[in-house]
Scaffold this motif. Structure first.
Motif, mmCIF file in Angstrom:
data_model
loop_
_atom_site.group_PDB
_atom_site.id
_atom_site.type_symbol
_atom_site.label_atom_id
_atom_site.label_comp_id
_atom_site.label_asym_id
_atom_site.label_seq_id
_atom_site.Cartn_x
_atom_site.Cartn_y
_atom_site.Cartn_z
ATOM 1 N N LYS A 10 0.831 -1.199 0.000
ATOM 2 C CA LYS A 10 0.000 0.000 0.000
ATOM 3 C C LYS A 10 0.871 1.257 0.000
ATOM 4 N N ASN A 11 0.225 2.354 -0.416
ATOM 5 C CA ASN A 11 0.864 3.664 -0.386
ATOM 6 C C ASN A 11 2.144 3.692 -1.216
ATOM 7 N N GLY A 12 2.048 3.182 -2.461
ATOM 8 C CA GLY A 12 3.225 3.147 -3.322
ATOM 9 C C GLY A 12 3.017 3.890 -4.619
ATOM 10 N N TYR A 13 4.111 4.211 -5.296
ATOM 11 C CA TYR A 13 4.062 4.797 -6.631
ATOM 12 C C TYR A 13 4.182 3.623 -7.601
ATOM 13 N N ILE A 14 3.051 3.202 -8.140
ATOM 14 C CA ILE A 14 2.979 1.954 -8.897
ATOM 15 C C ILE A 14 2.998 2.224 -10.398
ATOM 16 N N LEU A 15 4.020 1.701 -11.065
ATOM 17 C CA LEU A 15 4.081 1.724 -12.525
ATOM 18 C C LEU A 15 3.606 0.364 -13.015
ATOM 19 N N THR A 16 2.409 0.323 -13.577
ATOM 20 C CA THR A 16 1.838 -0.965 -13.977
ATOM 21 C C THR A 16 2.497 -1.517 -15.240
ATOM 22 N N MET A 17 2.966 -0.642 -16.136
ATOM 23 C CA MET A 17 3.481 -1.028 -17.447
ATOM 24 C C MET A 17 2.448 -1.837 -18.235
ATOM 25 N N ASN A 18 1.175 -1.532 -18.010
ATOM 26 C CA ASN A 18 0.110 -2.175 -18.779
ATOM 27 C C ASN A 18 0.021 -1.509 -20.156
ATOM 28 N N ALA A 19 -1.021 -1.797 -20.890
ATOM 29 C CA ALA A 19 -1.120 -1.312 -22.266
ATOM 30 C C ALA A 19 -1.052 0.201 -22.364
ATOM 31 N N SER A 20 -1.555 0.890 -21.359
ATOM 32 C CA SER A 20 -1.519 2.361 -21.362
ATOM 33 C C SER A 20 -0.470 2.920 -20.416
ATOM 34 N N ASN A 21 0.404 2.071 -19.904
ATOM 35 C CA ASN A 21 1.448 2.486 -18.946
ATOM 36 C C ASN A 21 0.845 3.264 -17.764
ATOM 37 N N GLN A 22 -0.225 2.734 -17.235
ATOM 38 C CA GLN A 22 -0.950 3.398 -16.152
ATOM 39 C C GLN A 22 -0.114 3.469 -14.877
ATOM 40 N N ALA A 356 9.157 -9.349 -21.679
ATOM 41 C CA ALA A 356 8.224 -10.472 -21.542
ATOM 42 C C ALA A 356 7.698 -10.912 -22.897
ATOM 43 N N ARG A 357 7.421 -9.940 -23.764
ATOM 44 C CA ARG A 357 6.953 -10.282 -25.109
ATOM 45 C C ARG A 357 8.046 -10.987 -25.897
ATOM 46 N N ALA A 358 9.289 -10.530 -25.743
ATOM 47 C CA ALA A 358 10.400 -11.160 -26.451
ATOM 48 C C ALA A 358 10.582 -12.605 -26.027
ATOM 49 N N LEU A 359 10.260 -12.900 -24.773
ATOM 50 C CA LEU A 359 10.384 -14.268 -24.270
ATOM 51 C C LEU A 359 9.074 -15.044 -24.391
ATOM 52 N N LEU A 360 8.142 -14.497 -25.183
ATOM 53 C CA LEU A 360 6.859 -15.148 -25.494
ATOM 54 C C LEU A 360 6.000 -15.343 -24.251
ATOM 55 N N ASP A 361 6.141 -14.444 -23.286
ATOM 56 C CA ASP A 361 5.433 -14.576 -22.008
ATOM 57 C C ASP A 361 4.647 -13.328 -21.626
ATOM 58 N N GLU A 362 4.244 -12.529 -22.590
ATOM 59 C CA GLU A 362 3.589 -11.272 -22.255
ATOM 60 C C GLU A 362 2.253 -11.471 -21.531
ATOM 61 N N GLU A 363 1.662 -12.649 -21.625
ATOM 62 C CA GLU A 363 0.426 -12.916 -20.893
ATOM 63 C C GLU A 363 0.690 -13.382 -19.472
ATOM 64 N N VAL A 364 1.973 -13.610 -19.144
ATOM 65 C CA VAL A 364 2.323 -14.186 -17.844
ATOM 66 C C VAL A 364 2.899 -13.152 -16.892
ATOM 67 N N TYR A 365 3.782 -12.286 -17.382
ATOM 68 C CA TYR A 365 4.429 -11.285 -16.533
ATOM 69 C C TYR A 365 4.835 -10.107 -17.412
ATOM 70 N N GLY A 366 5.591 -9.167 -16.863
ATOM 71 C CA GLY A 366 6.031 -7.999 -17.626
ATOM 72 C C GLY A 366 5.259 -6.747 -17.315
ATOM 73 N N SER A 367 4.123 -6.893 -16.648
ATOM 74 C CA SER A 367 3.323 -5.755 -16.212
ATOM 75 C C SER A 367 2.589 -6.153 -14.937
ATOM 76 N N LEU A 368 2.161 -5.161 -14.194
ATOM 77 C CA LEU A 368 1.420 -5.418 -12.949
ATOM 78 C C LEU A 368 -0.070 -5.329 -13.252
ATOM 79 N N GLU A 369 -0.684 -6.493 -13.461
ATOM 80 C CA GLU A 369 -2.108 -6.577 -13.796
ATOM 81 C C GLU A 369 -2.716 -7.796 -13.116
ATOM 82 N N PRO A 370 -3.979 -7.718 -12.732
ATOM 83 C CA PRO A 370 -4.641 -8.865 -12.108
ATOM 84 C C PRO A 370 -4.559 -10.097 -12.998
ATOM 85 N N GLY A 371 -4.212 -11.226 -12.383
ATOM 86 C CA GLY A 371 -4.105 -12.483 -13.110
ATOM 87 C C GLY A 371 -2.702 -12.816 -13.565
#
Length: 471
Positions: A10-22, A356-371
């Motif tokens: 909690k109380n962090g500066y979170i860079l999700t690196m999701n599709a919109s770099n939220q 993560a995309r280069a290692l064919l794992d973009e659905e597994v890690y590389g961004s902070l997203e639920p799941g």
């Protein structure tokens, strides 16, 4: 019983690196077991009473870095290649060292490499090829990291040590055996890819068959591509065309090819990379030493997937992704004389979700997203080297040091917490690595130059005392 431990940030500066770099300026994140459950705003009713609670107090929370090219078996060869040309480095330093390594040497070297990766915030990496996938897999399993491992594969070329002189069939059979034994082990963290060392040492038949097998097994191919000027001169002489053009003719350019270095590409070959979704691993430190400057600004502009790697310890002596990000932010501005190219936000993408995309794992890690997997790092900017923080994004690339990385987590488990390694005995590994490195130098007959005269004084200290020894 399935692990359902909770960790609440909690109380962090979170860079999700999701599709919109939220980004969440005062955000929270919930981990349960090995997965991320919620990001941004967490309903505290989801947080159980036995959860581990981390008050970030404004620190950064990022996805773990992805190092897309690191020779783990070269870690204990650090310093073997300084101040020599590329072919001397390869034939007279690196090949003699590597060919004299045992499986146990590879294991210890990989442990050593894993220590540096964890301390630099790396949670996943790709190994382009040592000789002992077995030793590498054992080390990665113990370290707790995520890795794509490959054998260094060669079936031709001048000057190969006798122990490496193998047929195409022998090399392919060994890789299939490695894949059958180690792929998707350690709860899926350890995976095996196919490797191709370089076009100098790979026949066309081997390259084509490797691509066919990679497709069959659903894995990637890791290859040094258009690495040095001498390589392009060789392919022009032998095939009448540069490396990537020849690989295109062989039909191996594809989304599961990870092309490393790619310094000597023509503009047309960059277009081929985009067309076939070939992934690039940019290694700025090793490239600056002797290879040259890759056309990274053009690749990014054309939307080629560019990631970042550190290369091996005998190439740049530093396996630190933070250093590589910083170098990436500088060298392209310098050689292009344009301070606007390759901005910090692009470099953060290269080090996380592009990796993560280069290692064919973009659905597994590389961004902070639920799941997605709970592969993340905590960064503390407090200190004279990173503060004051004004541009919070640029600071991560242009001012941060790996010492600012406070904690590293992979698969929901702490690998380093508050700068203390959790999974490995660091001091024991340092001592063992130093001893094994000396022994390999001796077996290989490698003699490094005496750069300055040394005078030994009788001061009661044995010259054999390890530099890692603590009194």
């Amino acid at each position: 019983m399935e692990d359902s431990r909770q960790i609440y940030f909690k109380n962090g500066y979170i860079l999700t690196m999701n599709a919109s770099n939220q980004v969440y300026a005062h955000g929270s994140l919930l981990v349960e077991g090995d997965q991320i459950c919620a990001v941004g705003t967490v309903d505290e009713q989801q947080v159980r009473g036995d959860a581990e609670i981390i008050d970030l107090c404004g620190k950064y929370l990022l996805p773990g870095f992805v190092n897309t090219h690191v020779h783990t078996s070269q870690q204990i060869s650090r310093g073997v290649g300084d101040d020599v040309d590329f072919m001397t480095w390869l034939h007279k330093r690196m090949w003699p060292f590597e060919s004299n390594m045992t499986e146990e040497d590879s294991y210890v070297s990989t442990l050593m490499c894993c220590l540096e990766q964890i301390r630099a915030g790396v949670t996943s990496f790709a190994e382009p090829g040592g000789q002992f996938v077995s030793g590498m897999a054992k080390a990665v399993t113990e370290a707790g990291l995520r890795a794509k491992l490959a054998k260094s594969v060669m079936d031709c070329g001048e000057g190969l040590p006798e122990i490496w002189q193998r047929t195409m069939e022998e090399e392919l059979d060994q890789q299939i055996d490695d894949l059958n034994q180690y792929h998707n082990t350690a709860d899926g963290r350890v995976q095996v890819w196919f490797g191709l060392r370089t076009i100098f040492n790979n026949t066309d038949a081997l390259i084509v068959k490797t691509k066919e097998l990679a497709d069959k097994y659903g894995v990637g191919v890791h290859m040094h591509v258009a690495e040095a000027k001498s390589e392009i001169e060789y392919t022009q002489a032998v095939y009448g065309e540069p490396t990537v053009t020849h690989l295109h003719k062989l039909g191996v350019l594809d989304k599961n090819l990870l092309a490393v270095h790619t310094v000597w590409l023509t503009n047309e070959e960059i277009d081929l990379f985009k067309k076939y979704d070939v992934k690039v691993s940019h290694n700025p430190a090793s490239a600056m030493r002797v290879l040259g400057f890759a056309k990274i600004p053009q690749m990014l502009r054309k939307k080629v997937c560019v990631s970042i790697g550190t290369d091996g310890a005998s190439s740049s002596n530093r396996m630190d992704m933070v250093d590589e990000m910083w170098l990436t932010s500088l060298i392209h501005k310098g050689w292009r004389l344009d301070s606007t190219v390759v901005p910090s936000e692009d470099i953060l993408c290269m080090a996380t979700k592009n990796g993560a995309r280069a290692l064919l794992d973009e659905e597994v890690y590389g961004s902070l997203e639920p799941g997605k997997k709970a592969d993340l790092i905590v960064i503390d900017p407090h200190g004279p080297s990173m503060m004051p923080v004004n541009d919070r994004i640029a600071a991560l690339v242009t001012a941060m040091h790996s010492s600012n990385i406070e904690s590293t987590m992979c698969d929901g488990k702490w690998l380093m917490k508050e700068r203390k390694i959790q999974t490995l005995d660091e001091e024991a590994i340092l001592k063992e690595a130093q001893e094994r490195s000396k022994a390999i130098y001796k077996r290989a007959g490698i003699v490094l130059p005496d750069r300055f005269p040394v005078t030994y004084l009788n001061c009661g200290i044995s010259s054999d005392v390890s530099i890692f020894h603590r009194t």
